[in-house]
Enzyme design. Structure first.
Site, PDB file in Angstrom:
ATOM      1  N   ARG A 259       0.871  -1.177   0.000  1.00 54.53           N
ATOM      2  CA  ARG A 259       0.000   0.000   0.000  1.00 54.53           C
ATOM      3  C   ARG A 259       0.905   1.223   0.000  1.00 54.53           C
ATOM      4  O   ARG A 259       1.413   1.615   1.042  1.00 54.53           O
ATOM      5  CB  ARG A 259      -0.881  -0.045   1.263  1.00 54.53           C
ATOM      6  CG  ARG A 259      -2.078   0.879   1.241  1.00 54.53           C
ATOM      7  CD  ARG A 259      -2.652   1.003   2.636  1.00 54.53           C
ATOM      8  NE  ARG A 259      -1.830   1.880   3.442  1.00 54.53           N
ATOM      9  CZ  ARG A 259      -1.612   1.745   4.751  1.00 54.53           C
ATOM     10  NH1 ARG A 259      -2.142   0.752   5.426  1.00 54.53           N
ATOM     11  NH2 ARG A 259      -0.857   2.612   5.396  1.00 54.53           N
ATOM     12  N   HIS A 263      -3.679   4.357   4.562  1.00 54.66           N
ATOM     13  CA  HIS A 263      -4.804   3.410   4.622  1.00 54.66           C
ATOM     14  C   HIS A 263      -6.052   4.053   4.037  1.00 54.66           C
ATOM     15  O   HIS A 263      -6.670   3.546   3.113  1.00 54.66           O
ATOM     16  CB  HIS A 263      -5.054   2.968   6.067  1.00 54.66           C
ATOM     17  CG  HIS A 263      -6.390   2.337   6.274  1.00 54.66           C
ATOM     18  ND1 HIS A 263      -6.698   1.100   5.761  1.00 54.66           N
ATOM     19  CD2 HIS A 263      -7.505   2.773   6.911  1.00 54.66           C
ATOM     20  CE1 HIS A 263      -7.956   0.794   6.085  1.00 54.66           C
ATOM     21  NE2 HIS A 263      -8.461   1.794   6.777  1.00 54.66           N
ATOM     22  N   TYR A 272       3.837   5.229  11.778  1.00 60.48           N
ATOM     23  CA  TYR A 272       4.178   3.828  12.006  1.00 60.48           C
ATOM     24  C   TYR A 272       5.126   3.204  10.985  1.00 60.48           C
ATOM     25  O   TYR A 272       5.533   2.074  11.132  1.00 60.48           O
ATOM     26  CB  TYR A 272       2.896   2.981  12.104  1.00 60.48           C
ATOM     27  CG  TYR A 272       1.915   3.177  10.955  1.00 60.48           C
ATOM     28  CD1 TYR A 272       2.097   2.511   9.746  1.00 60.48           C
ATOM     29  CD2 TYR A 272       0.827   4.038  11.082  1.00 60.48           C
ATOM     30  CE1 TYR A 272       1.217   2.700   8.701  1.00 60.48           C
ATOM     31  CE2 TYR A 272      -0.066   4.229  10.039  1.00 60.48           C
ATOM     32  CZ  TYR A 272       0.131   3.553   8.845  1.00 60.48           C
ATOM     33  OH  TYR A 272      -0.739   3.741   7.813  1.00 60.48           O
TER      34      TYR A 272
END
Lengths: 363, 325
Positions: A259, A263, A272
């Protein structure tokens, strides 16, 4: 009594096209120029719409959405491999495949602008495509049920069902694979392992070495493919569809991808994961290697690329224009789709709602 | 007309619909060869084969989730939850998908399916086998909740539920499965979902009950009526969508209302009925509306369950109090 080995298992990895666009001629699928062009066009179309939607979202012109950039290959390859009567059961990051199956760009835009009308598709499209599934893995069960019904009909329909790495932790994923396995349902489960379920990395999701091996427990053929290699995805999905049509039941394909963006637009990956990691994966993304592959084959060049991009940008422009010139649909429409037949209690609430709207507008 | 138990009447309905419509199938845990743990699907396996009388893996979310897929793809599955106490594992699929598919796609995809589940206490069963949680399902818009009270309406409502184009949770009062028989016509009959039935007509008091509470309610009403009171009894039959018109018309006439509910007191169907009466006919009331319900405790094991479910004596007392207010 000596211990006996009852079964041994292996998990294969398939890659046809490497990161630089070099193809393994032994593994290369027999696709026509038109098919290769269609596959590439599907991926670029998704990328163009995705990038535009990101801009629109940042300008407050559409709502939250989950970008698919970097993950175009698995769903577009599936769309190319599927027949008209096959069913497309997606999660929410299969934009390319959805568009190739006939979802209008405006459908995507309306959906992401907060209108159920975006899910209303041309009948020839909706008859074989389920809407976006936001509840993770719940669609794996729908796919197994559709597959059961399809094999009852006996007309060779198959189902391709998408879910992600996070979904493999959900009960519905396992129940879906289990039911489909017991029923020998004609379902191809594609697990898009994009490495991250929002902020939780793949290693924290499961201690399994691969996601593909989850299929072993349900006695289905399983394989891991390079999910940024559209040819590998195509080969694995085609083989699985053939097995499904022969009555050999479901398969599981793990498509290893990444990805590249957030998100959803409400997420900040800097919390993160590192920029270095993202940069590394940008080198492996699916479009550039496919373009190199076609160029080496002599079926692609800069002029074609330019023409394609120009055409698709115009198409996206037009869809955005349609979005922005669309008058709001009737506010009371949700009352019309609670039940097939209106019930007096809902009808009265509908009238009350309309009266409230009028009063608030007059105030 | 043959006299059937509720189990036999439900079995008859399934058989009739499966004969009439090839897209109907039953599915669930032990529904096939075994004929269901309560024998509601008995004999269907022999008559219709394993593909239409489908023994599924043991997974409640799996059963509803696959039924959703089947329904979208043109079948009409009648899924069984072995006990309502196990059905919460399917709540995600019920709330998240079954009840929303019509609205989500504005009618392009729908889920014409039925989830049958035995519910309620009084059969001396293990934990999780005695609850009455109709309110949980009734709070999800887009899904219907039906509860029959006797063999005849069980058969008619199950036929209607299978023919309904929306998802229906069909809760069967297992205490009434075999405890009495009723004449059930041989010819197919259906009853409309979304309509309550006036089981007794009367002028002095309205009593609303449903499912397994109908029998003790009628006994209590007989006892009180014998002393001269004229009591109207409404059998709710459908929980959602709630037929408040029938209830409010009755309360407008009688001015008094008692609601008998097996489920815990709070956040339940009785509370909703009181709210509806408040909305429409409050000024006709001559007495406070009384709720006779279970208590807000975890359903006790069967050693003491009897005193927790409203018994005839408590209902008699409640009716008298409301009549005399």
């Amino acid at each position: 009594m000596p211990r006996k080995t009852l079964a041994e298992f292996k998990v294969e990895h398939l890659r046809v096209l490497d990161e630089n666009g070099h193809v393994d001629p032994e593994l290369e699928p027999d696709l026509s120029t038109e098919q290769l062009h269609a596959l590439y066009r599907g991926m670029v179309r998704a990328r163009e719409l995705d990038q535009r939607m990101l801009n629109l979202q940042r300008q407050g012109r559409i709502g939250t959405f989950g970008p698919c950039t970097g993950q175009e290959a698995p769903s577009c390859s599936a769309a190319l491999a599927m027949k008209d009567d096959d069913w497309f059961v997606g999660a929410f990051r299969e934009l390319g495949g959805r568009l190739m199956r006939g979802e209008p760009l405006t459908g995507t835009l309306f959906f992401h602008n907060g209108w159920e009308e975006g899910n209303v598709l041309p009948p020839e499209v909706s008859r074989r495509m389920l809407p976006f599934t936001i509840i993770v893995a719940s669609q794996c069960l729908h796919a197994a049920g559709v597959g059961f019904a399809a094999s009852q009909r006996g007309q060779g329909e198959a189902v391709v069902c998408f879910s992600g790495d996070g979904a493999t932790s959900e009960g519905d994923f396992h129940e879906g694979l289990n039911f489909a396995g017991v029923w020998k349902a004609p379902v191809v489960f594609v697990s898009q392992n994009n490495q991250w379920a929002i902020s939780v990395p793949r290693e924290m999701q499961t201690s399994s070495q691969t996601l593909a091996q989850k299929g072993i427990a349900y006695d289905m053929p399983c394989i891991q493919v390079d999910g940024n290699d559209a040819l590998a995805c195509y080969v694995a999905i085609s083989e699985a569809l053939e097995r499904a049509r022969r009555g050999e039941g479901p398969s599981l394909i793990e498509a290893v991808t990444y990805r590249l963006l957030m998100h959803t637009t409400a997420d900040d990956p800097r919390k993160y994961r590192t920029e270095d990691e993202e940069k590394e994966w940008w080198q492996k993304e699916p479009l550039i290697r496919f373009q190199k592959y076609m160029t080496a084959k002599g079926i692609w060049d800069d002029a074609k690329e330019e023409a394609l991009r120009t055409e698709l940008r115009a198409e996206v422009d037009e869809a955005v224009q349609t979005l922005e010139s669309q008058k709001p649909w009737p506010a009371e429409r949700p009352f019309d789709h609670v039940f097939a037949e209106p019930h007096p209690s809902i009808t009265r609430q509908r009238e009350e709602f309309l009266a409230n709207l009028k009063e608030e507008a007059d105030a | 007309m043959p006299k059937l138990t509720m189990v036999q009447a439900l079995n008859l309905a399934l058989r009739e619909e499966m004969e009439r419509d090839e897209s109907v199938l039953v599915m669930g845990e032990d529904v096939g060869i075994d004929g269901g743990v309560f024998r509601v699907t008995d004999g269907l396996h022999e008559q219709f084969g394993p593909q239409r009388s489908l023994d599924t893996p043991l997974a409640e979310s799996g059963i509803l989730g696959t039924a959703i897929g089947m329904a979208i793809a043109g079948l009409r599955p009648v899924a069984e939850m072995q006990f309502s106490g196990f059905s919460y594992l399917m709540m995600g699929q019920w709330e998240g998908n079954a009840t929303r598919m019509r609205s989500r796609t504005q009618g392009q995809h729908t889920c014409p399916l039925v989830v049958r589940m035995p519910y309620g206490g009084g059969v001396r069963a293990l934990e999780h086998h005695s609850e009455s949680r109709e309110a949980m399902y009734a709070t999800c818009p887009g899904g219907k909740v039906v509860i029959p009270s006797g063999p005849r309406n069980a058969r008619a409502l199950l036929l209607a539920a299978i023919r309904d184009d929306d998802p229906v949770v069909f809760m069967e009062p297992k205490h009434s499965y075999r405890s009495f028989r009723e004449e059930v016509p041989e010819e197919s009959e259906t009853m409309p979902i979304g309509q309550a039935q006036v089981a007794r007509e009367g002028d002095d008091l309205t009593v609303v009950a449903w499912g397994a509470m109908m029998r003790p309610t009628l006994k209590a009403v007989d006892e009180v009526a014998a002393k001269g009171a004229s009591i109207e009894v409404i059998d709710l039959l459908t929980i959602n969508p709630l037929d408040s018109d029938t209830i409010c018309a009755s309360v407008q006439k009688t001015g008094r209302c008692v609601i008998v509910q097996e489920a815990p007191r709070s956040f339940g169907v009785a509370s909703e009925i009181i709210a509806r009466i408040n909305d429409d006919v409050l000024l006709y009331l001559e007495a406070p509306i009384k709720r006779l319900t279970g208590y807000d405790v975890v359903t006790p094991y069967f050693g003491r369950e009897k005193s927790y479910i409203p018994p005839v004596s408590r209902i008699v007392h409640g009716l008298r109090e409301t009549l005399e207010f």
